[in-house]
Design a protein around this motif. Structure first.
Motif, PDB file in Angstrom:
ATOM      1  N   ARG A 136       0.775  -1.267   0.006  1.00 43.32           N
ATOM      2  CA  ARG A 136      -0.146   0.058   0.099  1.00 43.32           C
ATOM      3  C   ARG A 136       0.827   1.369   0.074  1.00 43.32           C
ATOM      4  O   ARG A 136       0.227   2.275  -0.326  1.00 43.32           O
ATOM      5  N   ASN A 137       2.120   1.160   0.197  1.00 46.93           N
ATOM      6  CA  ASN A 137       2.802   2.275   0.687  1.00 46.93           C
ATOM      7  C   ASN A 137       4.010   2.256   0.326  1.00 46.93           C
ATOM      8  O   ASN A 137       5.153   1.499   0.544  1.00 46.93           O
ATOM      9  N   LEU A 138       4.552   2.988  -0.798  1.00 47.36           N
ATOM     10  CA  LEU A 138       6.022   3.032  -1.282  1.00 47.36           C
ATOM     11  C   LEU A 138       6.593   4.550  -0.795  1.00 47.36           C
ATOM     12  O   LEU A 138       5.817   5.509  -1.123  1.00 47.36           O
ATOM     13  N   ALA A 139       7.652   4.650  -0.147  1.00 43.57           N
ATOM     14  CA  ALA A 139       7.863   5.850   0.249  1.00 43.57           C
ATOM     15  C   ALA A 139       9.319   5.703   0.531  1.00 43.57           C
ATOM     16  O   ALA A 139       9.650   4.773   1.203  1.00 43.57           O
ATOM     17  N   ASN A 140      10.252   6.969   0.345  1.00 40.41           N
ATOM     18  CA  ASN A 140      11.612   6.730   0.875  1.00 40.41           C
ATOM     19  C   ASN A 140      12.301   5.790   0.227  1.00 40.41           C
ATOM     20  O   ASN A 140      13.400   5.442   0.782  1.00 40.41           O
ATOM     21  N   PHE A 152      14.716   1.887  10.576  1.00 44.00           N
ATOM     22  CA  PHE A 152      13.835   1.640   9.391  1.00 44.00           C
ATOM     23  C   PHE A 152      13.086   0.289   9.569  1.00 44.00           C
ATOM     24  O   PHE A 152      11.830   0.382   9.318  1.00 44.00           O
ATOM     25  N   SER A 153      13.912  -0.623  10.331  1.00 50.93           N
ATOM     26  CA  SER A 153      12.974  -1.903  10.563  1.00 50.93           C
ATOM     27  C   SER A 153      13.421  -2.419  11.693  1.00 50.93           C
ATOM     28  O   SER A 153      14.673  -2.538  11.887  1.00 50.93           O
ATOM     29  N   LEU A 166      22.475   1.552   5.078  1.00 54.13           N
ATOM     30  CA  LEU A 166      21.709   1.104   6.195  1.00 54.13           C
ATOM     31  C   LEU A 166      22.881   0.203   6.829  1.00 54.13           C
ATOM     32  O   LEU A 166      23.441  -0.281   6.291  1.00 54.13           O
ATOM     33  N   SER A 199      17.434  -2.911  11.606  1.00 52.89           N
ATOM     34  CA  SER A 199      18.354  -2.101  10.339  1.00 52.89           C
ATOM     35  C   SER A 199      17.916  -0.599  10.536  1.00 52.89           C
ATOM     36  O   SER A 199      16.812  -0.260  10.483  1.00 52.89           O
ATOM     37  N   LEU A 237      16.736   8.985   8.023  1.00 55.65           N
ATOM     38  CA  LEU A 237      15.545   9.378   7.463  1.00 55.65           C
ATOM     39  C   LEU A 237      15.357  10.728   7.251  1.00 55.65           C
ATOM     40  O   LEU A 237      14.589  11.327   6.247  1.00 55.65           O
ATOM     41  N   ALA A 285      15.690  11.305   3.412  1.00 54.49           N
ATOM     42  CA  ALA A 285      14.542  10.580   2.756  1.00 54.49           C
ATOM     43  C   ALA A 285      14.091  11.200   1.334  1.00 54.49           C
ATOM     44  O   ALA A 285      14.178  12.391   1.294  1.00 54.49           O
ATOM     45  N   GLN A 286      13.977  10.199   0.336  1.00 52.15           N
ATOM     46  CA  GLN A 286      13.545  10.742  -0.785  1.00 52.15           C
ATOM     47  C   GLN A 286      12.036  11.225  -0.782  1.00 52.15           C
ATOM     48  O   GLN A 286      11.339  10.650   0.074  1.00 52.15           O
ATOM     49  N   ASP A 290       9.595  10.560  -2.840  1.00 50.04           N
ATOM     50  CA  ASP A 290       8.782   9.753  -3.832  1.00 50.04           C
ATOM     51  C   ASP A 290       7.868   8.858  -3.044  1.00 50.04           C
ATOM     52  O   ASP A 290       7.937   7.640  -2.772  1.00 50.04           O
ATOM     53  N   VAL A 291       6.538   9.441  -2.537  1.00 50.93           N
ATOM     54  CA  VAL A 291       5.741   8.647  -2.103  1.00 50.93           C
ATOM     55  C   VAL A 291       4.519   8.321  -2.941  1.00 50.93           C
ATOM     56  O   VAL A 291       4.150   9.138  -3.698  1.00 50.93           O
ATOM     57  N   ARG A 292       4.102   7.044  -2.972  1.00 54.70           N
ATOM     58  CA  ARG A 292       2.991   6.579  -3.610  1.00 54.70           C
ATOM     59  C   ARG A 292       2.307   5.634  -3.142  1.00 54.70           C
ATOM     60  O   ARG A 292       3.067   4.510  -2.640  1.00 54.70           O
ATOM     61  N   THR A 293       1.109   6.006  -2.586  1.00 53.96           N
ATOM     62  CA  THR A 293       0.532   5.199  -1.608  1.00 53.96           C
ATOM     63  C   THR A 293      -0.837   5.160  -1.980  1.00 53.96           C
ATOM     64  O   THR A 293      -1.650   5.833  -2.585  1.00 53.96           O
ATOM     65  N   HIS A 301       7.981  -0.980  11.157  1.00 52.18           N
ATOM     66  CA  HIS A 301       8.897  -0.081  10.024  1.00 52.18           C
ATOM     67  C   HIS A 301       8.485   1.353  10.349  1.00 52.18           C
ATOM     68  O   HIS A 301       7.151   1.675  10.263  1.00 52.18           O
ATOM     69  N   ARG A 337       8.413   4.788   8.320  1.00 50.89           N
ATOM     70  CA  ARG A 337       8.602   4.996   6.821  1.00 50.89           C
ATOM     71  C   ARG A 337       8.881   6.301   6.592  1.00 50.89           C
ATOM     72  O   ARG A 337       9.416   6.670   5.570  1.00 50.89           O
ATOM     73  N   LEU A 383       1.681   7.925   6.360  1.00 47.27           N
ATOM     74  CA  LEU A 383       1.674   6.640   7.131  1.00 47.27           C
ATOM     75  C   LEU A 383       3.171   6.698   7.605  1.00 47.27           C
ATOM     76  O   LEU A 383       3.945   6.398   6.644  1.00 47.27           O
TER      77      LEU A 383
END
Lengths: 294, 294
Positions: free
Chosen positions: A262-266, B78-79, B106, B132, B136, B139-140, B142-145, B245, B247, B282
Motif C-alpha cells: 500500500r505504501n511506497l515511500a523513501n 527503518f525496521s 543501512l 536495520s 530518514l 529521505a526521498q 517519492d511517496v506512492r501510496t 517499520h 517509513r 503513514l
C-alpha cells in the motif's frame, strides 16, 4: 489434487528431512557439526536462484530448519524475523545458532547464515534471524477470525510459470521448483499493462508432491514475483527484513498466497503476504520491507 | 495543537536526548559505559508500567535508542524487531549491543536488554532486538501510496484516559505519560459493550509537548489498550514479538494510531498498527504477535 503425500504422521506433525526426497527438503537441509553443537553446515543449491542470488524464502526456511533442530521440541516457527545483509550465492554455507531463551511453551533463538570469502575463506554473514518457536501440533482449536480467504479462479484457470516472459524465467531458476499458478487478474504486468493496484496472488504447491509444513510456509511467503510488478515497477526488490508468523499447521494440498503493498515511500515498500491452506485457514502472515526498484 | 515545540532543527532532524526535559526521553535514556563501548546502562522508570511490567513500546524505544547511538550516523530504525523474553520490572537495566553489519545506506544491529537477579546480580534477558537503521533525514520524497488515513472525530470529541475504568488506570501508570484520545466508536468495551470488530484507534501525543520522532514512534505502536478489549477479551495480551517499520520522519503534532486484529488462533493473535502524522502520512507500521487473554 494430484500431488502424492510424502507420508505425514498426523500424531507427530510433519517432520520432513532431506531423506523425504523432496527438492525443498534437500535445498534447505542442514547438518549439525559433530564437534560444534548448534553449528550447521549447508549447501545453497543453484536451483533456488532468483537473479544472481538465492531466494530469500529458501534461506529463511534453511536457517529456520537449523533453529527447529536447535530449539526442539519447539520445532515450529511461531514468529521469525530475517534481516538480509548481503546477497547469498550458490555454494557452501554455515548456520551458527544461539538458544536465547528456552521456555515451557515457547523458545527463542538466533541464527546467523554465513558463506565464505572465496579468497580468504573468511565468513561473510548473509542473513541474521531471530525467532520464537513452539509446537503447533499442540495447537488449540479456538479460531476466531474476521479474515476471509482470497477469491481467485481454480488453479487450472490460472497462469503457470510457463507463461512468464522468457527473460524473467532465465533469471528465476526458483520458478521451476514451484508449481505456481497466478490469478489472471494480477498478471497484467506480463502483458504490458500492470493493474496499478499493488496485488499479486496465486496458488502454490511443490511440484514433487511434498506437502506444506511450517518450514515450507517460510518459502511460500517469499516465492511469488514481487508485488511491484503489479505497479509497473520491474527490476529487483531486495528484501531488507521479513517477519513471518505461522499461525497453524497447514493442511495438505494447494496453498493460496496473496501479496499486497500500500505504501511506497523513501525508496522502500512493505509487502504483506497471507498464506491460506486448503481448509480455508489463514496459516501464515508475513510482512517484508524491501527496496523499491529504480 | 496546544503542544509546545521542544526545539527541532529541521535540517538535522530531531535529536532528542535526556536533556530535552521530556519524560519520554528521560524514560528511554541510555548511558554508554566508558570502559565498555556498545554497552549502555539505563533505568526503567515505574511511570511507564502497565500491569506488573514495563510497557513494551517504551522498552523497544530504549533499546532502539542504544542502537541509534551504536549505528550512528544511521540513527533511524527503518525496521526493528523485538522479541520479548521475560517481563521487565522498574529498576536498573543494561543494553548490550552488537553492530552486525555497517553499510553505506543501512546498518544492522542487535541489542539485548537485561536486568539483574535481585539475589545473585546475574543478568536476565528481557528483550532481544534485531534492527536495520538508516538516515530518514535523507529521505526521498517519492511517496506512492494507496493507504488512506483513518477517519475519527477530532481529539476534543474523543475519549481521554480520565474516562478509563479506575481499575484499569490503577494498573496503567503509562496512561498518565500519554495524551491519548480514543475514538468513541472503539470504546464500547469501557461501557460493557465491545464492538466485536477488533479495532481500536485514537489520537496520541506526549503531554509535555515533546514532538514525535522515530524513537517516539516505537512507543506509539504499543501504547494503546490491547485491541482484544474491542473483542470483549480483557486481561493481559503479552507481546511475543513486535516488528515496526518507520517509513518517514513524523511531522510535529498529533499522531493518529490504529490497532486491528483479524485472526485469533492457537491462543495467539496478531495486532496490526498504523501511525499517521499530522500531514496525513503513514509514518509507521507494525505488527505484533501476542497471547490471547484467557
Amino acid at each position: 489434487m494430484a500431488a502424492a503425500s510424502v507420508g505425514q504422521d498426523p500424531d507427530s506433525g510433519p517432520d520432513f528431512g532431506p531423506e523425504s526426497g523432496s527438492e525443498f527438503d534437500r535445498g534447505s537441509a542442514v547438518r549439525e557439526r559433530a564437534a560444534e553443537p548448534g553449528v550447521y553446515d549447508a549447501e545453497l543449491d543453484p536451483g533456488w536462484r532468483i537473479g544472481a542470488g538465492v531466494n530469500g524464502g529458501l534461506l529463511l526456511a534453511l536457517a529456520g530448519r537449523a533453529l527447529s533442530q536447535r530449539l526442539a521440541p519447539h520445532r515450529d516457527p511461531f514468529s521469525i524475523s530475517g534481516y538480509y545483509l548481503t546477497a547469498s550465492r550458490p555454494g557452501p554455507a554455515v548456520v551458527r545458532t544461539e538458544a536465547v531463551r528456552i521456555g515451557r511453551t515457547l523458545s527463542t533463538g538466533s541464527a546467523s547464515l554465513r558463506q565464505f570469502d572465496p579468497r580468504t575463506g573468511e565468513e561473510i554473514e548473509r542473513l541474521r534471524v531471530l525467532a520464537s518457536y513452539g509446537d503447533l501440533t499442540a495447537a488449540q482449536e479456538d479460531v476466531r477470525t474476521s479474515a476471509v480467504p482470497p477469491e481467485m479462479p481454480p488453479p487450472e484457470q490460472c497462469i503457470g510459470a510457463e507463461h512468464a516472459p522468457p527473460e524473467f524465467m532465465a533469471q528465476a531458476d526458483l520458478l521451476q521448483r514451484l508449481d505456481l499458478r497466478l490469478d489472471p487478474a494480477c498478471v497484467g504486468w506480463a502483458l504490458g499493462s500492470p493493474s496499478g493496484v499493488g496485488r499479486i496472488q496465486g496458488w502454490l504447491r511443490l511440484p514433487d508432491g511434498r506437502e506444506p509444513d511450517p518450514l515450507m510456509l517460510l518459502l511460500a511467503v517469499d516465492a511469488l514475483p514481487p508485488v511491484t510488478f503489479d505497479l509497473g515497477l520491474f527490476g529487483w526488490t531486495p528484501t531488507i527484513e521479513l517477519t513471518a508468523h505461522v499461525r497453524a499447521l497447514p493442511a495438505p494440498g494447494w496453498l493460496r498466497v496473496t501479496h499486497a503493498t500500500r505504501n511506497l515511500a523513501n525508496g522502500f515498500l512493505e509487502e504483506d503476504c497471507e498464506v491460506w491452506d486448503s481448509k480455508d485457514r489463514l496459516v501464515a502472515q508475513s510482512r517484508q520491507l524491501a527496496i523499491v526498484p529504480r
